[in-house]
Design an enzyme around this catalytic site. Structure first.
Site, PDB file in Angstrom:
ATOM      1  N   SER A   1       0.828  -1.201   0.000  1.00 25.88           N
ATOM      2  CA  SER A   1       0.000   0.000   0.000  1.00 25.88           C
ATOM      3  C   SER A   1       0.872   1.266   0.000  1.00 25.88           C
ATOM      4  O   SER A   1       1.609   1.518  -0.942  1.00 25.88           O
ATOM      5  CB  SER A   1      -0.952  -0.042   1.196  1.00 25.88           C
ATOM      6  OG  SER A   1      -1.960   0.918   1.091  1.00 25.88           O
TER       7      SER A   1
ATOM      8  N   ASP B   1      -9.550  -6.548  -4.306  1.00 25.03           N
ATOM      9  CA  ASP B   1      -8.827  -5.370  -3.839  1.00 25.03           C
ATOM     10  C   ASP B   1      -9.527  -4.086  -4.272  1.00 25.03           C
ATOM     11  O   ASP B   1     -10.015  -3.984  -5.398  1.00 25.03           O
ATOM     12  CB  ASP B   1      -7.420  -5.389  -4.440  1.00 25.03           C
ATOM     13  CG  ASP B   1      -6.388  -4.705  -3.565  1.00 25.03           C
ATOM     14  OD1 ASP B   1      -6.736  -3.674  -2.954  1.00 25.03           O
ATOM     15  OD2 ASP B   1      -5.255  -5.190  -3.504  1.00 25.03           O
TER      16      ASP B   1
ATOM     17  N   HIS C   1      -7.503  -5.835   0.014  1.00 25.15           N
ATOM     18  CA  HIS C   1      -6.316  -4.982   0.082  1.00 25.15           C
ATOM     19  C   HIS C   1      -5.250  -5.555   1.009  1.00 25.15           C
ATOM     20  O   HIS C   1      -4.060  -5.456   0.723  1.00 25.15           O
ATOM     21  CB  HIS C   1      -6.729  -3.588   0.550  1.00 25.15           C
ATOM     22  CG  HIS C   1      -5.617  -2.588   0.527  1.00 25.15           C
ATOM     23  ND1 HIS C   1      -4.875  -2.322  -0.604  1.00 25.15           N
ATOM     24  CD2 HIS C   1      -5.110  -1.792   1.512  1.00 25.15           C
ATOM     25  CE1 HIS C   1      -3.964  -1.394  -0.332  1.00 25.15           C
ATOM     26  NE2 HIS C   1      -4.087  -1.070   0.944  1.00 25.15           N
TER      27      HIS C   1
END
Length: 446
Positions: free
Chosen positions: A203, A394, A424
């Site tokens: 991320s 995601d 995610h």
């Protein structure tokens, strides 16, 4: 680099709004935590299959004794066969340090000179503890040392005061924030004595790891971007739609045949895209957001632009802060109740520590997680092997990774994975498939 903040939250910093918050804090107990209490982190790591010990040497660049006879056990799981160290690695003369988990001298073959290093960097609002379901399996790859860090100003790393360049140009604002993280990672690498590494970032950590690889390619053996934020450009009407209470219009990009085979036969015509966009527009008109929703979104966007981060909300919640974190972690149904309890306690502790570099997110991203300087315009010059991983469900669009691959394929080796039954947080949601994919990329090097 600025000196570390004190270990208690400080709200007032000169502005009238923050001064008011400081006054409010006198009547509302604020959440607090100490940086010296590692028991919550150790309780989480004890579920990872690791035996966590204190450093057996004062020099973090030197590996510990193979049998760890001089180390003190801090936490261990019942079936632990992997020894890990927790280190606070000094990176400057002002007291700043990077909190580090190190797994070294594990699964070593006779060819000791062929050792490689995997460095894991976490995402926003998390820390190295969020990879507790991955460390043991990754440590089983022979001749690899595993490191995981907390970014400077996050997790259990030191909390220096972060001063935004919000009053300057957007380019200056972004460059200052990016440098804060990239250069602290480079300082850490030098102190650890790591010549080259496979850099794996999730991320926000993926965004920063990509920037590090662009600036220091000679130090990166392979780049692994796990659901990285900040790749695509924001849709042109994005901020207007957000202020009106709608999400951004989805951008549909025909999949590339150079990536995931299951998408090779997909056909997305202009007519189909326009028809679906028209359908979305009609649906939005029928479901016009309320004035209250528009007001809340507008307030959130204004706070974001002024560098107020989600952790600020948690600290401001005072005695209710743990409930907010419990609600968030409680959605992680793929964890056991014991794991959720341990992870929630850990997430709460690292969230209520003094504010620091978390506020840099507003300098880097626009509201809605679109980068002010998208990576799609920058990764075209990447010179190291690059791998993308996304969850099948995601919220980060995997077609951003496909766009980058189309630009760099043929010049550097690339790959793209979509981890099934995961969103995610794919490393937490489906650790077996994630670990297998990452281990395969590690073995491809060794």
């Amino acid at each position: 680099m600025a000196k570390p903040e004190p270990v208690f939250p400080v709200w007032g910093s000169g502005s009238s709004s923050q001064g008011a918050l400081s006054l409010f804090g006198r009547f509302w107990p604020r959440a607090a935590a100490t940086k010296d209490d590692h028991q919550i982190e150790l309780a989480l790591l004890a579920d990872s299959g690791l035996k966590v010990v204190s450093p057996s040497t004062s020099d973090p660049s030197q590996p510990p004794l193979t049998n760890h006879e001089s180390a003190t056990t801090l936490a261990t799981s019942a079936s632990s066969d992997v020894v890990a160290e927790l280190l606070d690695v000094d990176i400057d003369s002002e007291g700043n340090y990077i909190h580090t988990l190190a797994i070294r001298n594990n699964k070593q073959t006779s060819n000791a000179k062929a050792r490689h290093s995997l460095v894991i960097t976490h995402g926003y609002f998390t820390g190295l503890g969020f990879f507790f379901r991955n460390y043991h399996e990754l440590s089983q790859v022979p001749d690899w040392d595993i490191y995981s860090i907390d970014w400077l100003g996050m997790g259990r790393s030191s909390r220096p005061k972060y001063v935004s360049k919000r009053g300057e140009s957007e380019d200056a604002r972004v460059a200052h924030a990016e440098s804060f993280f990239v250069e602290s990672l480079e300082e850490w690498r030098e102190r650890m004595g790591i010549e080259r590494m496979t850099l794996c970032g999730h991320s926000f950590g993926g965004y920063m790891s990509a920037l590090y690889a662009l600036k220091y390619p000679e130090r990166v053996e392979k780049l692994v971007l796990v659901s990285p934020i900040g790749i695509p450009e924001a849709p042109p009407d994005f901020e207007d739609r957000l202020r009106q209470g709608h999400g951004p219009a989805r951008r549909r990009i025909p999949p590339s045949s150079s990536c995931t085979p299951e998408y090779e036969s997909a056909e997305i015509t202009d007519a189909a895209i326009k028809a679906e966009e028209a359908s979305e527009a009609a649906a939005n008109k029928l479901n016009e957001p309320s004035r209250a929703r528009k007001l809340m979104i507008g307030m959130a966007m204004n706070l974001w632009e002024r560098n107020f981060a989600p952790q600020w909300v948690v600290r401001t919640a005072g005695p209710l802060s743990r409930r907010l974190i419990d609600w968030y972690i409680g959605r992680f149904e793929w964890l056991s109740e014991t794991q959720r309890t341990a992870l929630s306690a850990y997430a709460h502790q690292i969230s209520v520590l003094p504010g620091s570099s978390e506020s840099a997110l507003g300098d880097i991203l626009r509201p809605g997680a679109f980068a002010r300087r998208p990576l799609i315009d920058r990764l075209g010059s990447i010179t190291v092997p690059t791998v993308f991983m996304y969850g099948a469900n995601d919220w980060v669009d995997f077609t951003g990774g496909e766009q980058v691959i189309r630009r760099i394929a043929g010049r550097v080796s690339t790959n793209l994975y979509r981890i099934s039954q995961a969103g995610h947080n794919l490393h937490l949601e489906n650790p077996a498939e994630f670990n297998n994919a990452l281990a395969a990329e590690m073995r491809a090097i060794s």
